[in-house]
Design a protein around this motif. Structure first.
Motif, PDB file in Angstrom:
ATOM      1  N   ARG A  82      22.718 -14.433  24.292  1.00  0.00           N
ATOM      2  CA  ARG A  82      23.453 -13.821  25.617  1.00  0.00           C
ATOM      3  C   ARG A  82      23.273 -12.235  25.631  1.00  0.00           C
ATOM      4  O   ARG A  82      23.831 -11.705  26.810  1.00  0.00           O
ATOM      5  CB  ARG A  82      24.873 -14.167  25.471  1.00  0.00           C
ATOM      6  N   HIS A  83      23.095 -11.530  24.595  1.00  0.00           N
ATOM      7  CA  HIS A  83      23.021 -10.269  24.492  1.00  0.00           C
ATOM      8  C   HIS A  83      21.817  -9.626  24.075  1.00  0.00           C
ATOM      9  O   HIS A  83      21.634  -8.735  23.044  1.00  0.00           O
ATOM     10  CB  HIS A  83      23.986  -9.706  23.797  1.00  0.00           C
ATOM     11  N   GLY A  84      20.607  -9.891  24.742  1.00  0.00           N
ATOM     12  CA  GLY A  84      19.321  -9.461  24.470  1.00  0.00           C
ATOM     13  C   GLY A  84      18.396 -10.292  23.507  1.00  0.00           C
ATOM     14  O   GLY A  84      19.305 -11.253  23.011  1.00  0.00           O
ATOM     15  N   ALA A  85      17.364 -10.073  23.201  1.00  0.00           N
ATOM     16  CA  ALA A  85      16.441 -10.899  22.536  1.00  0.00           C
ATOM     17  C   ALA A  85      16.243 -10.536  21.148  1.00  0.00           C
ATOM     18  O   ALA A  85      16.537  -9.427  20.746  1.00  0.00           O
ATOM     19  CB  ALA A  85      14.962 -11.104  23.263  1.00  0.00           C
ATOM     20  N   GLY A  86      15.895 -11.326  20.251  1.00  0.00           N
ATOM     21  CA  GLY A  86      15.438 -11.269  18.975  1.00  0.00           C
ATOM     22  C   GLY A  86      14.180 -11.058  18.967  1.00  0.00           C
ATOM     23  O   GLY A  86      13.490 -10.843  19.825  1.00  0.00           O
ATOM     24  N   ARG A  87      13.474 -10.835  17.653  1.00  0.00           N
ATOM     25  CA  ARG A  87      12.236 -10.512  17.415  1.00  0.00           C
ATOM     26  C   ARG A  87      11.622 -11.326  16.246  1.00  0.00           C
ATOM     27  O   ARG A  87      12.251 -11.265  15.438  1.00  0.00           O
ATOM     28  CB  ARG A  87      11.987  -9.060  17.452  1.00  0.00           C
ATOM     29  N   GLY A  88      10.256 -11.996  16.558  1.00  0.00           N
ATOM     30  CA  GLY A  88       9.570 -12.457  15.534  1.00  0.00           C
ATOM     31  C   GLY A  88       8.744 -11.620  14.819  1.00  0.00           C
ATOM     32  O   GLY A  88       7.658 -11.353  15.686  1.00  0.00           O
ATOM     33  N   VAL A  89       8.806 -11.262  13.640  1.00  0.00           N
ATOM     34  CA  VAL A  89       8.266  -9.988  13.093  1.00  0.00           C
ATOM     35  C   VAL A  89       7.620 -10.254  11.470  1.00  0.00           C
ATOM     36  O   VAL A  89       8.669 -10.811  10.800  1.00  0.00           O
ATOM     37  CB  VAL A  89       8.804  -8.807  12.907  1.00  0.00           C
ATOM     38  N   ARG A  90       6.292 -10.435  11.503  1.00  0.00           N
ATOM     39  CA  ARG A  90       5.867 -10.530  10.028  1.00  0.00           C
ATOM     40  C   ARG A  90       6.487  -9.617   8.920  1.00  0.00           C
ATOM     41  O   ARG A  90       6.668  -8.510   9.643  1.00  0.00           O
ATOM     42  CB  ARG A  90       4.333 -10.837   9.994  1.00  0.00           C
ATOM     43  N   ARG A  91       6.992 -10.016   7.972  1.00  0.00           N
ATOM     44  CA  ARG A  91       7.605  -9.274   6.941  1.00  0.00           C
ATOM     45  C   ARG A  91       6.577  -8.041   6.647  1.00  0.00           C
ATOM     46  O   ARG A  91       7.258  -6.984   6.398  1.00  0.00           O
ATOM     47  CB  ARG A  91       7.918 -10.081   5.783  1.00  0.00           C
ATOM     48  N   THR A  92       5.347  -8.392   6.567  1.00  0.00           N
ATOM     49  CA  THR A  92       4.705  -7.084   5.984  1.00  0.00           C
ATOM     50  C   THR A  92       4.365  -6.208   7.503  1.00  0.00           C
ATOM     51  O   THR A  92       4.462  -5.026   7.231  1.00  0.00           O
ATOM     52  CB  THR A  92       2.997  -7.661   5.665  1.00  0.00           C
ATOM     53  N   THR A  93       4.251  -6.831   8.767  1.00  0.00           N
ATOM     54  CA  THR A  93       4.546  -5.709   9.721  1.00  0.00           C
ATOM     55  C   THR A  93       5.827  -5.083   9.931  1.00  0.00           C
ATOM     56  O   THR A  93       5.779  -3.647  10.106  1.00  0.00           O
ATOM     57  CB  THR A  93       4.292  -6.672  10.961  1.00  0.00           C
ATOM     58  N   LEU A  94       6.775  -5.757   9.610  1.00  0.00           N
ATOM     59  CA  LEU A  94       8.172  -5.010   9.378  1.00  0.00           C
ATOM     60  C   LEU A  94       8.294  -3.712   8.462  1.00  0.00           C
ATOM     61  O   LEU A  94       8.806  -2.789   8.773  1.00  0.00           O
ATOM     62  CB  LEU A  94       9.416  -5.945   9.308  1.00  0.00           C
ATOM     63  N   HIS A  95       7.525  -4.221   7.106  1.00  0.00           N
ATOM     64  CA  HIS A  95       7.907  -3.096   6.244  1.00  0.00           C
ATOM     65  C   HIS A  95       6.558  -2.057   6.366  1.00  0.00           C
ATOM     66  O   HIS A  95       7.037  -0.872   6.284  1.00  0.00           O
ATOM     67  CB  HIS A  95       6.936  -3.957   4.852  1.00  0.00           C
ATOM     68  N   ARG A  96       5.791  -2.217   7.172  1.00  0.00           N
ATOM     69  CA  ARG A  96       4.895  -1.337   7.482  1.00  0.00           C
ATOM     70  C   ARG A  96       5.566  -0.100   8.530  1.00  0.00           C
ATOM     71  O   ARG A  96       5.276   1.018   8.533  1.00  0.00           O
ATOM     72  CB  ARG A  96       3.493  -1.708   8.157  1.00  0.00           C
ATOM     73  N   ALA A  97       6.179  -0.772   9.657  1.00  0.00           N
ATOM     74  CA  ALA A  97       6.787  -0.092  10.445  1.00  0.00           C
ATOM     75  C   ALA A  97       7.803   0.980   9.950  1.00  0.00           C
ATOM     76  O   ALA A  97       8.255   1.946  10.353  1.00  0.00           O
ATOM     77  CB  ALA A  97       7.182  -0.981  11.611  1.00  0.00           C
TER      78      ALA A  97
END
Length: 340
Positions: A82-97
């Motif tokens: 109801r309050h915005g979207a989540g995000r599907g993010v590979r763990r390695t992608t998240l770590h790099r960011a």
């Protein structure tokens, strides 16, 4: 002398570093693993986690997640966020960011493990290096937690997780949770041609064997190439205390209930923020109280669902009940999606 040293360079440790740098603290990170760190996780970020990471200046690359769908054979229940979207993010992608954001903030990571912590009263010596405080964000089986005698192993109802990626275009923007008598399967869109599949169960077995308990999902994945399988567990971990003098525990190192509700990153980010706030205020003893408030809703929801679904007769009614009371299911999903 450094203000803060962080043991652990995963997402929660890096978030702690970003909050600390923002607060003007002299902070460093110690992490023995180099490069992008992967682990078995669902890789779905709740809207609250997406908002917190955006506030920290972390750019996330991945498809939007719009809600949660429960399935049990032909029965299903779903609710939109109801309050915005989540995000599907590979763990390695998240770590790099997150690593890029930490580097941009001027925080250095030392590629080593913490071996010794000595309390000198007004400061700590961490492997001989003086620092005013240490935050342990070193994971589910935290070496620092064990080193300081804060470990309190949970011996009953051990659950384990496994995750792999399927080279298959996502068929929905929802996280699907498939239920069987003995396990749950989580399917998360993490790219235009890839989904993550995570299995949670008390049963020990191969990914292929456990996937056999979900015939509809197995059929959908039948022709999709599967990547390497990563495992984690036992998932339930406990800490005797969340602080020991000048050492604070955050994230999975602070204890873990289960991945059932998918709030791990959201909770860890909120703990990181609270830990830094306590240190800036000069009151590290305030952190355990703040962490308890942050985790109360998560622990209540997760413990209640776990306790109820340990019984097969009850498990069989989870999806039908969610479908029969969509407002209740929607309210629960909304609670999970909110910031911790």
């Amino acid at each position: 002398m450094r203000d803060l040293l962080i043991a652990g360079g995963g997402p929660v440790g890096l978030a702690t570093a970003l909050y600390a740098a923002r607060a003007g603290l002299d902070v460093g990170v110690v992490e023995p693993r180099e490069g992008a760190i992967d682990k078995a996780c669902g890789e779905g970020l709740m809207p609250g986690a997406v908002a917190a990471l955006s506030d920290l200046g972390v750019a996330l690359d991945g498809p939007d997640i719009t809600g949660i769908r429960y399935l049990d054979g032909s029965r299903l229940a779903q609710a939109e966020f109801r309050h915005g979207a989540g995000r599907g993010v590979r763990r390695t992608t998240l770590h790099r960011a997150m690593s890029a954001a930490v580097l941009a903030a001027g925080v250095k990571t030392d590629p080593r493990a913490v071996r010794e912590v000595v309390d000198r009263g007004d400061h700590l010596l961490v492997d001989g290096e003086p620092t005013r405080h240490l935050v342990a964000a070193d994971g589910l089986h935290s070496p620092v937690r064990r080193m300081l005698g804060l470990d309190s192993p949970a011996r009953r109802h051990r659950r384990y997780g496994q995750r792999c990626h399927a080279e298959l275009a996502p068929w929905t923007s929802l996280v699907e949770v498939h239920w069987s008598d003995a396990a749950e399967a989580y399917v998360t869109p993490v790219g235009p041609g890839r989904v993550g599949v995570a299995l949670l169960s008390e049963a020990r077995g191969s990914f292929t064997d456990l996937l056999g308990g979900f015939p509809d999902l197995r059929e959908r994945l039948a022709d999709a190439p599967l990547g390497p399988v990563r495992g984690a567990g036992p998932l339930r971990q406990r800490a005797r205390r969340l602080a020991a003098g000048r050492v604070l525990l955050v994230g999975d190192a602070a204890g873990y209930v289960d991945a059932l509700t998918g709030e791990g990153i959201s909770l860890g980010l909120a703990q990181a923020r609270a830990a830094v706030a306590a240190l800036v205020a000069g009151d590290p003893a305030a952190y355990p109280r703040a962490a308890a408030r942050i985790g109360r809703r998560h622990e209540l929801l997760t413990q209640s669902l776990l306790a109820a679904t340990r019984h097969r007769r009850v498990r069989r009614h989870v999806v039908p009940a969610a479908a029969a009371w969509p407002r209740v299911f929607g309210a629960c999903v909304d609670q999970l999606a909110r910031p911790a």
